[in-house]
Design a protein around this motif. Structure first.
Motif, PDB file in Angstrom:
ATOM      1  N   SER A 174      -6.447  -6.241   1.612  1.00 54.52           N
ATOM      2  CA  SER A 174      -6.842  -6.339   0.208  1.00 54.52           C
ATOM      3  C   SER A 174      -5.595  -6.480  -0.659  1.00 54.52           C
ATOM      4  O   SER A 174      -4.462  -6.314  -0.174  1.00 54.52           O
ATOM      5  N   SER A 175      -5.792  -6.745  -1.943  1.00 60.64           N
ATOM      6  CA  SER A 175      -4.639  -6.939  -2.833  1.00 60.64           C
ATOM      7  C   SER A 175      -3.779  -5.680  -2.922  1.00 60.64           C
ATOM      8  O   SER A 175      -2.543  -5.761  -2.934  1.00 60.64           O
ATOM      9  N   GLU A 177      -3.477  -3.358  -0.601  1.00 65.01           N
ATOM     10  CA  GLU A 177      -2.791  -3.192   0.682  1.00 65.01           C
ATOM     11  C   GLU A 177      -1.634  -4.171   0.819  1.00 65.01           C
ATOM     12  O   GLU A 177      -0.589  -3.845   1.395  1.00 65.01           O
ATOM     13  N   LEU A 293     -13.769  -6.902  -4.159  1.00 64.31           N
ATOM     14  CA  LEU A 293     -12.743  -6.366  -3.287  1.00 64.31           C
ATOM     15  C   LEU A 293     -13.318  -6.119  -1.898  1.00 64.31           C
ATOM     16  O   LEU A 293     -14.540  -6.144  -1.694  1.00 64.31           O
ATOM     17  N   VAL A 294     -12.437  -5.865  -0.933  1.00 63.38           N
ATOM     18  CA  VAL A 294     -12.897  -5.507   0.410  1.00 63.38           C
ATOM     19  C   VAL A 294     -13.778  -4.265   0.324  1.00 63.38           C
ATOM     20  O   VAL A 294     -13.425  -3.289  -0.326  1.00 63.38           O
ATOM     21  N   GLU A 427     -15.840 -16.393   3.772  1.00 63.75           N
ATOM     22  CA  GLU A 427     -14.392 -16.644   3.889  1.00 63.75           C
ATOM     23  C   GLU A 427     -14.120 -17.966   4.607  1.00 63.75           C
ATOM     24  O   GLU A 427     -13.497 -18.001   5.672  1.00 63.75           O
ATOM     25  N   SER A 459     -12.256 -13.897  -0.597  1.00 70.92           N
ATOM     26  CA  SER A 459     -11.322 -12.925  -1.173  1.00 70.92           C
ATOM     27  C   SER A 459     -10.248 -13.623  -1.987  1.00 70.92           C
ATOM     28  O   SER A 459      -9.440 -12.963  -2.643  1.00 70.92           O
ATOM     29  N   ARG A 475     -19.199  -4.957  -6.837  1.00 66.89           N
ATOM     30  CA  ARG A 475     -18.344  -3.772  -6.800  1.00 66.89           C
ATOM     31  C   ARG A 475     -19.192  -2.601  -6.318  1.00 66.89           C
ATOM     32  O   ARG A 475     -20.280  -2.359  -6.840  1.00 66.89           O
TER      33      ARG A 475
END
Length: 498
Positions: A174-175, A177, A293-294, A427, A459, A475
């Motif tokens: 994710s962003s 991470e 997000l993830v 994806e 993503s 979300r």
């Protein structure tokens, strides 16, 4: 080698079975820098780093490392010299703890209890050095993907690596991470450790890299710095053409192509513990993006549509009729297909040929009671590789030997050979380069232009803003906002994801 270089490769060539993969490549790395290596799938990036890391031996050329000629016979000799590689598919044993993984095969030759204390202490130091929150005694299976990535880097540090090669290190992160990983990389370079960074994500490359080298067709085309270059220049170097002009052409094709009643309507969809009260619709010819997000619930939502998750409540209407998802086969028969995000474990039989992979969804039409009509299967596969520009266009080749982008084209293209009412892409351009991504975007747009209702989960917010007519932002397992894409910015979309 000049004094300010840690590694210098000159004139590197490499061929496999008569196919020239590297053609006179010159590449170098300075101490304490992040040197990004970019290029389309098949450009030669991975082969070059495997030559540097001792996996392959160059046919011609020289490598100088730390001022001395280097001729690594295998990856072990490169590791002992101080060059470690962190691959996209992590090389960890899940049921062992972090310390055991970090020192696997290199356990100190000491008494049992001293040995255990020593590797835990050394592992704790390596993990702390890169900012990992994992403990030496934590089992790897209990870690997030991002933490596993950091364990791999700690493993490299424990070998006293001076050069770490990172191959697509953020593909599954994710962003948040990704930023943690970048902080860890900055800690390494501050100590003088160098990083070769392979990624298809240009935004992060421009944030983390000191220099960027671009490969195309087995040659190194240019080396630039982020401060003196641009994304557009780098993409043009990678592709050998102006992608911006192509995107403008595609954008003009994309406008005003959908109308009529929804082909797919989802009302109050709930999957216990995963998704709550999700509603949206998609019309023929429309592309609906799903952002978040993830862990936001996007994949769980579309899996429920095709019977891979049990629906607790809510209704699904497909082409004006109520649809109850029981199995993916039933969804396909009704005209709805989910193309999964993981082509390697959920989408393709990598050990089988391109022909067999293309034929797989069409076996009923291709088969008699006793056998598959091989001529028809061959013709279908040839149509797939030709229509969707799969390279090389060889249908008897095992799919595992194709680049990631061409594997993805096979995965998507085999479904586009027939007309379906609803196409769901999870994806679609994950782990592919910008050239393959451009081709995949065209495939998606053309499917919509031919009347399919299309759902795209990504993503990459840039992908959604480039493709989608509307974007549903999720979300916490619920819909946060639905946005009409009138020149939406990535920031506007992500504001609702957070």
């Amino acid at each position: 080698m000049t004094n300010d270089l840690l590694l210098e490769a000159r004139g590197i060539t490499k061929s496999f079975g008569g196919n020239s993969v590297l053609r006179g490549v010159d590449f170098d790395v300075r101490p304490g820098e992040v040197h990004a290596l970019l290029g389309e799938n098949g450009a030669g990036k991975s082969t070059l780093t495997k030559v540097i890391g001792g996996v392959h031996k160059a046919d011609e050329g020289t490598i100088t490392y730390r001022g001395e000629p280097a001729d690594f016979r295998d990856p072990g000799s490169a590791v002992r010299a101080g060059i470690s590689t962190v691959y996209q598919e992590l090389n960890l044993i899940p049921h062992l703890d972090c310390a055991a993984n970090i020192f696997l095969g290199r356990e100190p030759e000491t008494a049992l209890f001293t040995h255990s204390r020593q590797i835990r202490a050394d592992s704790a130091a390596a993990l702390a050095e890169i900012g990992s929150r994992a403990k030496p005694t934590t089992t790897v299976a209990d870690l997030s993907t991002a933490e596993r990535q950091l364990v791999e880097i700690a493993k490299a540090l424990a070998t006293n690596a001076q050069l770490i090669i990172m191959d697509e290190p953020t593909a599954a992160l994710s962003s948040g991470e990704i930023e943690r990983l970048h902080e860890s990389i900055r800690r390494l370079t501050a100590r003088g450790i160098s990083v070769i960074y392979i990624s298809h994500k240009l935004d992060e490359v421009f944030r983390i890299a000191d220099r960027i080298s671009v490969m195309r067709d087995g040659k190194l085309r240019a080396t630039v710095t982020p401060t003196e270059s641009s994304r557009e220049e780098v993409v043009s170097l990678m592709l050998g053409r102006d992608l911006a002009a192509e995107k403008r052409e595609l954008d003009s094709e994309h406008a005003d192509r959908f109308s009529g009643d929804p082909m797919l309507e989802v009302n109050g969809l709930t999957v216990r513990g995963k998704v709550t009260d999700v509603s949206f619709s998609v019309r023929p010819g429309e592309i609906l993006g799903m952002a978040g997000l993830v862990g936001a619930g996007r994949t769980e939502t579309v899996r429920a549509l095709v019977g891979l998750e049990r629906v607790s409540s809510g209704t699904i209407v497909l082409d004006g009729k109520k649809f109850v998802p029981r199995t993916p086969a039933k969804a396909i028969s009704a005209g709805m297909v989910l193309i999964p995000e993981d082509r390697k474990t959920q989408g393709l039989l990598l050990g089988s040929s391109v022909e067999d992979n293309v034929a797989l969804p069409h076996l009923r039409a291709l088969s008699t009671a006793l056998w598959v009509r091989r001529k028809r299967a061959k013709a279908l596969a040839e149509r797939c590789v030709n229509e969707f520009d799969v390279r090389p266009a060889v249908i008897d080749k095992a799919t595992m030997f194709l680049s990631g982008g061409n594997q993805q084209k096979v995965l998507i293209g085999r479904w586009l050979l027939e007309k379906y009412k609803v196409l769901i892409f999870d994806e679609p351009s994950k782990g592919v380069d910008v050239g393959a991504r451009s081709g995949i975007w065209r495939m998606i747009r053309e499917a919509a232009a031919e009347g399919a209702a299309v759902v795209v989960i990504s993503s990459e917010t840039e992908e959604l803003t480039a493709l989608a007519d509307r974007i549903v932002v999720m979300r916490g397992g619920a819909v946060s906002r639905e946005l009409v894409n009138h020149a939406l910015t990535e920031g506007e979309v992500m504001e609702h994801a957070f």
